[in-house]
Design an enzyme around this catalytic site. Structure first.
Site, PDB file in Angstrom:
ATOM      1  N   ARG A  83      65.380  79.964 -73.502  1.00  0.00           N
ATOM      2  CA  ARG A  83      65.691  78.913 -72.280  1.00  0.00           C
ATOM      3  C   ARG A  83      66.901  78.127 -71.937  1.00  0.00           C
ATOM      4  O   ARG A  83      67.347  77.755 -70.971  1.00  0.00           O
ATOM      5  CB  ARG A  83      64.375  78.081 -71.737  1.00  0.00           C
ATOM      6  CG  ARG A  83      63.112  78.995 -71.718  1.00  0.00           C
ATOM      7  CD  ARG A  83      61.751  78.134 -71.445  1.00  0.00           C
ATOM      8  NE  ARG A  83      61.401  77.918 -72.889  1.00  0.00           N
ATOM      9  CZ  ARG A  83      60.228  76.997 -73.102  1.00  0.00           C
ATOM     10  NH1 ARG A  83      59.814  76.318 -71.770  1.00  0.00           N
ATOM     11  NH2 ARG A  83      59.936  76.653 -74.025  1.00  0.00           N
ATOM     12  N   GLN A 126      63.548  82.196 -91.983  1.00  0.00           N
ATOM     13  CA  GLN A 126      62.689  82.870 -91.281  1.00  0.00           C
ATOM     14  C   GLN A 126      63.194  84.283 -90.506  1.00  0.00           C
ATOM     15  O   GLN A 126      63.891  83.803 -89.448  1.00  0.00           O
ATOM     16  CB  GLN A 126      62.002  81.952 -90.453  1.00  0.00           C
ATOM     17  CG  GLN A 126      60.687  82.635 -89.661  1.00  0.00           C
ATOM     18  CD  GLN A 126      60.278  81.845 -88.538  1.00  0.00           C
ATOM     19  OE1 GLN A 126      60.904  80.805 -88.130  1.00  0.00           O
ATOM     20  NE2 GLN A 126      58.691  81.900 -88.352  1.00  0.00           N
ATOM     21  N   ASP A 174      64.085  70.582 -82.556  1.00  0.00           N
ATOM     22  CA  ASP A 174      64.533  70.170 -81.277  1.00  0.00           C
ATOM     23  C   ASP A 174      63.792  68.921 -80.544  1.00  0.00           C
ATOM     24  O   ASP A 174      63.769  68.841 -79.379  1.00  0.00           O
ATOM     25  CB  ASP A 174      64.282  71.348 -80.297  1.00  0.00           C
ATOM     26  CG  ASP A 174      62.808  71.848 -80.397  1.00  0.00           C
ATOM     27  OD1 ASP A 174      61.757  70.824 -81.059  1.00  0.00           O
ATOM     28  OD2 ASP A 174      62.377  72.667 -79.822  1.00  0.00           O
ATOM     29  N   ALA A 186     121.546  54.264 -74.729  1.00  0.00           N
ATOM     30  CA  ALA A 186     120.857  54.871 -73.475  1.00  0.00           C
ATOM     31  C   ALA A 186     121.547  56.203 -73.152  1.00  0.00           C
ATOM     32  O   ALA A 186     122.646  56.313 -73.075  1.00  0.00           O
ATOM     33  CB  ALA A 186     120.651  54.031 -72.348  1.00  0.00           C
TER      34      ALA A 186
END
Length: 459
Positions: free
Chosen positions: A16, A73, A103, A423
Site C-alpha cells: 500500500r 521469513q 511499522d 585584486a
C-alpha cells in the site's frame, strides 16, 4: 524481573506504500521506522533482540547493523508464522518475550516498559497492548467477557457486525511467557479470511488452556499508529515532529513556529538557541547554545558550536565552530571544517575545506579543497580553481594573508603568511610570505577608440 527478549516484525513489503523502498525503511523525521522501534526497544534491558526480515532483508540488516540479530521469513504467511522464524534464537529461553511491529515508529520505551511490568505483575502468560479509538476500522478488536477479561482478539476482516462496533483495538504489541508462546504457535491454524497464521490466535489457545490472559490499555493512541500507507506516514511524521520539537522547547530551545520546523530524532540542541521557521535539521546533528538557526536553513549530519548564526543557508556533514556567522544563502558542503569567529557571507560555497579562526569570505566566493589559515580575508569573487576536469588539487592560504577581489587561485598553489594577492589576479605559482602578487595584464587605455569604432560601423 525475568529475562527479557524482543521480536520485531519487519518482513512485509508494504504494497500500500506503492514504493520501491520497503515499508519499514520509510523515514519518519529522518529515521527509518524500524530504526525508531529498535532504538526504543533497545532501552528495555534485553537479553536478545531478533528482527524478522523478509522483503528488503539486506537493506534492513544494513540499516540496523549490530543492533539486532535477524531471522528470515522467506514467505509472508502471517504474524504467527513470522514469530515462528525466531525459534532457533528463542525457543529454549526462559523469560518474557515482547513482540512489536516494525511499522509502529511512535511507540516509546516508557509504554513498552509499562506493558512489561503489567505482564510480570499479573503473572499472565500473555498480555496484549490495547488502545481506545473512535475510528477502529482496520484494527483487530479486543473482545472481553462480562468480567472485563480478554476473551479473544478478532481481526477486522473476520469480525461480525457486533464485534465491529468495539472501539478497543489490538495495537499489535504483545508480551508472552516465552515457553508458552512457542508451544502455542505450533497449534495456530490458518482457517480465516486471509488464510494466514495470526499471532492473536495464540491468546485464545492459551486462554483455552486455562492460562492467565491480560491486557494493558495505553492512554496514548498515537503511539500505536501502524504505518501502512503514505497517509499514515504523514500522520506519524506530524506526531513525531511535534514530540521532538516539544522535547527541545522543554529543554530550553526557542522554536518560533514548531509546525514549520523539521528536526530529526537524533538532533541535539543547546539551551537558548533560537530556531526560525522553515528550518530542516536532518541526521545526527548537534547545535550548541545561544545560536540562531534559520529561517529556511538546511542542516544535515553536522556539528555547530555556541553563539553561531546560520541564516538561510545549507550545512551538510561539516563542523562549524563558535561565534560563526554563515549566510544568507551560503552553502557549506560535506567535509568542511569552519573554525571560530569565521564569517561566511552570502553566495559563498565551501567544499571539503578547512577555514581557520577569524577568517572571512564575505560574499560571492568558491572555496574547494582548500586549507585557509587564521585571520585570512578572501575578497569578493575569490575562487580556488581546484579541478582540471580529471583531478582535484589543494589550495593553501596561510595565516593573515589577504586575497583581493575577483582573484583566481589555480591549485595546487600556496599563498604564504601575510602575503597579499592583488585584486583581479590569476595566481598560478606559490606566493612567498610577506609578498605582493600581481598576476594580471597591465592596463592599456586606447584613447579615442570608441569614436573610431562608431565611425567604422556607421553608428
Amino acid at each position: 524481573m525475568s529475562n527479557r527478549y524482543a521480536v520485531i516484525l519487519a518482513a512485509g513489503q508494504g504494497t500500500r506504500m506503492k514504493s520501491k523502498l520497503y515499508k519499514v525503511l520509510h523515514p519518519v523525521c529522518g529515521k527509518p521506522m524500524v530504526q525508531h522501534v529498535v532504538d526504543q526497544v533497545s532501552e528495555l534491558g534485553l537479553q536478545k533482540l531478533i528482527t524478522v526480515v523478509g522483503h528488503g532483508a539486506e537493506q534492513v540488516k544494513q540499516q540496523l547493523k549490530n543492533k539486532s540479530e535477524f531471522a528470515l521469513q522467506e514467505e509472508q504467511l502471517g504474524t504467527a508464522h513470522a514469530v515462528m522464524q525466531s525459534v532457533p534464537f528463542l525457543a529454549q529461553e526462559q523469560g518474557t518475550t515482547l513482540v512489536v511491529c516494525g511499522d509502529t515508529p511512535l511507540i516509546t520505551t516508557q509504554t513498552m516498559e509499562e506493558l512489561l511490568k503489567h505482564h510480570e505483575q499479573t503473572g499472565a502468560k500473555t498480555t496484549v497492548l490495547t488502545a481506545y479509538t473512535e475510528e477502529p476500522a482496520g484494527y483487530g478488536r479486543i473482545v472481553r467477557n462480562s468480567e472485563g477479561r480478554v476473551e479473544r482478539i478478532v481481526e477486522h476482516k473476520d469480525a461480525n457486525q457486533e464485534e465491529l462496533t468495539i472501539k478497543e483495538i489490538n495495537t499489535g504489541t504483545y508480551c508472552f511467557d516465552n515457553q508458552a508462546l512457542f508451544e502455542a504457535l505450533s497449534k495456530v491454524s490458518n482457517e480465516n479470511a486471509q488464510g494466514e497464521y495470526y499471532l492473536p490466535d495464540v491468546i485464545e489457545i492459551l486462554k483455552n488452556q486455562g492460562a492467565v490472559v491480560s491486557a494493558y490499555q495505553t492512554s496514548n493512541f498515537d503511539e500505536t499508529l501502524g504505518v501502512n500507507d503514505r497517509v499514515a506516514l504523514s500522520q506519524a511524521e506530524a506526531i513525531m515532529r511535534k514530540r521532538i520539537n516539544h522535547k527541545h522547547m522543554v529543554n530550553g530551545v526557542t522554536i518560533i513556529d514548531p509546525a514549520n520546523t523539521y528536526i530529526s530524532a537524533d538532533t541535539v540542541i543547546g539551551n537558548d538557541t533560537i530556531i526560525y521557521p522553515g528550518t530542516v535539521i536532518e541526521g545526527t546533528t548537534s547545535i550548541g547554545s545561544d545560536c540562531i538557526i534559520g529561517p529556511h536553513t538546511e542542516m544535515k549530519n553536522s556539528q555547530v558550536g555556541n553563539n553561531t548564526i546560520i541564516r538561510q543557508s545549507t550545512v551538510h556533514e561539516s563542523k562549524v565552530g563558535d561565534g560563526v556567522a554563515i549566510g544568507p544563502f551560503a552553502h557549506i558542503r560535506p567535509d568542511s571544517t569552519i573554525g571560530h569567529e569565521v564569517r561566511i557571507g552570502n553566495f559563498v560555497e565551501v567544499k571539503q575545506s578547512v577555514f581557520g579562526n577569524e577568517s572571512k569570505a564575505s560574499h560571492l566566493s568558491y572555496i574547494g579543497n582548500a586549507e585557509i589559515g587564521e585571520r585570512v580575508n578572501l575578497g569578493c569573487g575569490s575562487i580556488t580553481v581546484n579541478y582540471d576536469g580529471k583531478n582535484k588539487f589543494k589550495t593553501v592560504v596561510e595565516d593573515d594573508a589577504f586575497i583581493g577581489c575577483n582573484s583566481n587561485l589555480i591549485a595546487p598553489v600556496t599563498v604564504g603568511k601575510n602575503a597579499y594577492v592583488a585584486a583581479g589576479s590569476t595566481v598560478t605559482h606559490d606566493v612567498p610570505a610577506e609578498a605582493l602578487s600581481v598576476a594580471r595584464a597591465r592596463q592599456v587605455n586606447k584613447e579615442g577608440y570608441v569614436a573610431q569604432l562608431k565611425q567604422k560601423k556607421n553608428f
